[in-house]
Design a protein around this motif. Structure first.
Motif, short mmCIF file in Angstrom:
data_model
loop_
_atom_site.label_atom_id
_atom_site.label_comp_id
_atom_site.label_asym_id
_atom_site.label_seq_id
_atom_site.Cartn_x
_atom_site.Cartn_y
_atom_site.Cartn_z
N ILE A 1 165.89 8.36 -42.25
CA ILE A 1 166.60 8.86 -42.33
C ILE A 1 167.97 8.89 -41.30
O ILE A 1 169.24 7.99 -41.36
CB ILE A 1 165.77 10.08 -41.24
CG1 ILE A 1 164.90 10.47 -42.07
CG2 ILE A 1 166.54 11.09 -40.88
CD1 ILE A 1 164.94 10.92 -43.52
N ILE B 1 170.86 5.67 -32.41
CA ILE B 1 171.38 7.20 -32.36
C ILE B 1 170.30 8.41 -31.39
O ILE B 1 169.39 8.00 -31.45
CB ILE B 1 170.56 7.55 -34.26
CG1 ILE B 1 171.23 6.67 -35.49
CG2 ILE B 1 170.67 9.08 -34.19
CD1 ILE B 1 170.58 7.31 -36.45
N PRO B 2 170.79 8.73 -31.19
CA PRO B 2 170.59 9.61 -29.29
C PRO B 2 169.45 10.60 -29.81
O PRO B 2 169.63 11.11 -30.45
CB PRO B 2 171.67 10.24 -28.75
CG PRO B 2 172.79 9.77 -29.98
CD PRO B 2 172.57 9.12 -30.87
N ILE B 3 168.47 10.59 -29.23
CA ILE B 3 167.33 11.59 -29.96
C ILE B 3 166.64 12.45 -28.76
O ILE B 3 167.20 11.88 -27.19
CB ILE B 3 165.93 10.62 -29.79
CG1 ILE B 3 165.90 9.30 -30.59
CG2 ILE B 3 164.53 11.40 -29.36
CD1 ILE B 3 165.62 9.43 -31.80
N GLN B 4 167.24 13.78 -29.04
CA GLN B 4 167.21 15.04 -28.19
C GLN B 4 165.54 15.63 -27.65
O GLN B 4 165.58 15.85 -26.63
CB GLN B 4 168.30 15.68 -28.72
CG GLN B 4 169.65 15.26 -28.70
CD GLN B 4 170.53 16.26 -28.76
OE1 GLN B 4 170.38 17.77 -27.78
NE2 GLN B 4 172.04 16.57 -29.23
N GLY B 5 164.98 15.58 -28.69
CA GLY B 5 163.38 15.74 -28.36
C GLY B 5 162.32 15.50 -28.17
O GLY B 5 162.40 13.87 -27.62
N ARG B 6 161.61 15.37 -28.78
CA ARG B 6 160.29 14.65 -28.31
C ARG B 6 159.76 13.27 -29.60
O ARG B 6 158.56 12.84 -28.64
CB ARG B 6 159.25 15.65 -27.44
CG ARG B 6 159.57 16.37 -26.37
CD ARG B 6 158.26 16.64 -25.67
NE ARG B 6 157.94 17.65 -26.36
CZ ARG B 6 156.27 18.15 -26.36
NH1 ARG B 6 155.54 17.24 -26.02
NH2 ARG B 6 156.32 19.07 -26.46
N ALA B 7 160.47 13.67 -30.50
CA ALA B 7 160.04 12.83 -31.86
C ALA B 7 160.33 11.02 -31.00
O ALA B 7 160.98 10.71 -30.45
CB ALA B 7 160.76 12.79 -32.97
N GLU B 8 159.66 10.10 -31.41
CA GLU B 8 159.38 8.75 -30.47
C GLU B 8 160.35 7.82 -31.08
O GLU B 8 161.86 7.35 -30.47
CB GLU B 8 157.96 8.23 -31.10
CG GLU B 8 156.96 8.35 -29.81
CD GLU B 8 155.54 7.50 -29.69
OE1 GLU B 8 155.49 6.46 -31.16
OE2 GLU B 8 154.83 7.70 -29.20
N SER B 9 160.92 8.97 -32.71
CA SER B 9 161.55 7.88 -33.39
C SER B 9 162.28 9.00 -34.41
O SER B 9 161.62 9.24 -34.73
CB SER B 9 161.61 5.97 -33.97
OG SER B 9 159.71 6.34 -34.72
N LEU B 10 162.87 8.33 -35.91
CA LEU B 10 163.79 8.52 -36.67
C LEU B 10 162.95 7.68 -37.37
O LEU B 10 162.37 6.74 -37.57
CB LEU B 10 164.82 9.03 -37.26
CG LEU B 10 166.02 9.37 -35.91
CD1 LEU B 10 167.57 9.39 -35.83
CD2 LEU B 10 165.54 10.26 -37.47
N ASN B 11 162.48 8.27 -38.70
CA ASN B 11 162.09 7.56 -40.00
C ASN B 11 163.31 6.93 -40.23
O ASN B 11 164.16 7.04 -40.09
CB ASN B 11 161.87 8.89 -41.59
CG ASN B 11 161.32 7.47 -42.89
OD1 ASN B 11 162.59 7.47 -42.31
ND2 ASN B 11 160.80 7.51 -43.16
#
Lengths: 251, 251
Positions: A240, A227-237
């Motif tokens: 989720i 899932i492409p991460i656009q922000g600065r979170a390292e990962s998704l839960n």
């Protein structure tokens, strides 16, 4: 009518041991707590062996007549509860028998070493909502019948079959049945999940919260999704991510 | 070097009061716990006012030299911790100032009375991962700076602006800025979320776990989205639903 007034009552003492997986397996039963879950079990015509409730539930018209029911003083209910403020109602159910599915076609969620009970429960609930065929818990995933997992499942374990087993064996069977097996780990060969169309048959593997999927299992997948991460979170839960992927994959 | 050996130490006693929102607001600061979160705060160059850690952290090369640091005996760390097994490291940070954004264009997640701290934290983390402009907490949502919310945010509050305010005012401003406002409640006028294309400007409102969105707010939305449920689950967890919707809406 039986009223239990002491938390040292033998039945209560035995039921309290069901907080541990070992004891649930020895006794082949588990404890369900709360109005919503007990009603879900009744609606799903589960083989409830016993109900325990505080006396204020004596007016509840939805309680069955044909299930042995014990009434509890509030302080006794409190000692049986996994929550700080209990609703005061419990059901005892047999652990479901572990059977293998008749066919491996369909849509599957495989959990590889997921540790957090809330994540496991939420993913089972999400798999139910997405209309999946079943969920498989690999070895090393938290147990399904703990109070926390039961609470987050919200009764979905009455709606969707849940299997426990060796995920490598499952993947072998799924591939033999021509079911594409998707991993969920970011590596150079992974593809953006948007590129995968909705389909009737698939298996999605979600890994451990910290360490992801086992390498051996990853090597067996047909394709690996990210899932492409656009922000600065390292990962998704993990739950989720499972929700996003399942509602993309399931048609 | 200051070593704190007693949990009755005045500083420790004062910091323990930060578990309550009222005290956080009076003292205008909050307590962050755990290696990951403290390192996230350092990486994000947050104005940390104080670090407290057990003595085994004296070898941690990543600890800053220019922040007052107190060393704790393990039993003192335990009394400061919100977890059963503490990692033994804490940071004290000022509560961020509440400012209004300079523009209301962009992509927003609005939380209307969301109660569960884990759900709020997970949604902030998801909004960060989706690359949103910001998150708005309406009145009646659980507080952002409790230990549980901080834990599920995983440091995302250092990455994405979070506002607190009256959601009706926010919706008015968003609509004035031509930003489409989507509700998330199943009603006859609601549309399947698959029909809404990804877009640069939008606001998505997620409601309370049990009661959904406030009726007044629902009346103000441009469109109401739903996620089709195929199985027998009554609903999706609110944070899962937010994840599915955000990764559809955000382009």
């Amino acid at each position: 009518m039986t009223l239990i007034t002491s938390s040292k009552n033998d039945l209560i003492k035995t039921l309290r041991t069901l907080t541990r997986k070992k004891n649930r397996e020895e006794q082949q039963r588990y404890l369900l707590e709360g109005v919503h879950l007990v009603r879900e079990a009744l609606n799903a015509q589960q083989p409830i062996t016993m109900i325990l409730a505080t006396e204020d539930f004596q007016v509840a018209a939805w309680l069955p007549n044909d299930v042995p029911t014990y009434w509890l003083k509030p302080e006794v209910a409190h000692t049986l509860s996994a929550t700080v403020t209990t609703q005061g109602i419990f059901a005892v159910l047999p652990l479901p028998e572990a059977k293998l599915p008749q066919t491996f076609t369909g849509s599957w969620l495989l959990l590889d070493g997921v540790q957090d009970p809330g994540n496991i429960g939420t993913m089972v609930r999400t798999a139910d909502a997405a209309g999946l065929t079943g969920v498989v818990l690999g070895e090393g995933s938290a147990d399904l019948f703990s109070a926390k997992v039961l609470r987050s499942m919200q009764g979905s374990h009455f709606h969707i079959p849940i299997y426990q087993g060796d995920l490598a064996d499952w993947v072998t069977e799924l591939k033999a049945a021509q079911v594409p097996v998707y991993g969920s780990e970011l590596n150079p060969a992974a593809v953006d999940f948007h590129q995968i169309p909705a389909q009737p048959n698939f298996a999605l593997i979600m890994g451990n919260e910290g360490n992801g999927m086992q390498a051996e299992l990853l090597a067996q997948t047909d394709q690996n999704l990210y899932i492409p991460i656009q922000g600065r979170a390292e990962s998704l839960n993990v739950a989720i991510a499972a929700g996003i992927l399942l509602f993309q994959l399931k048609n």
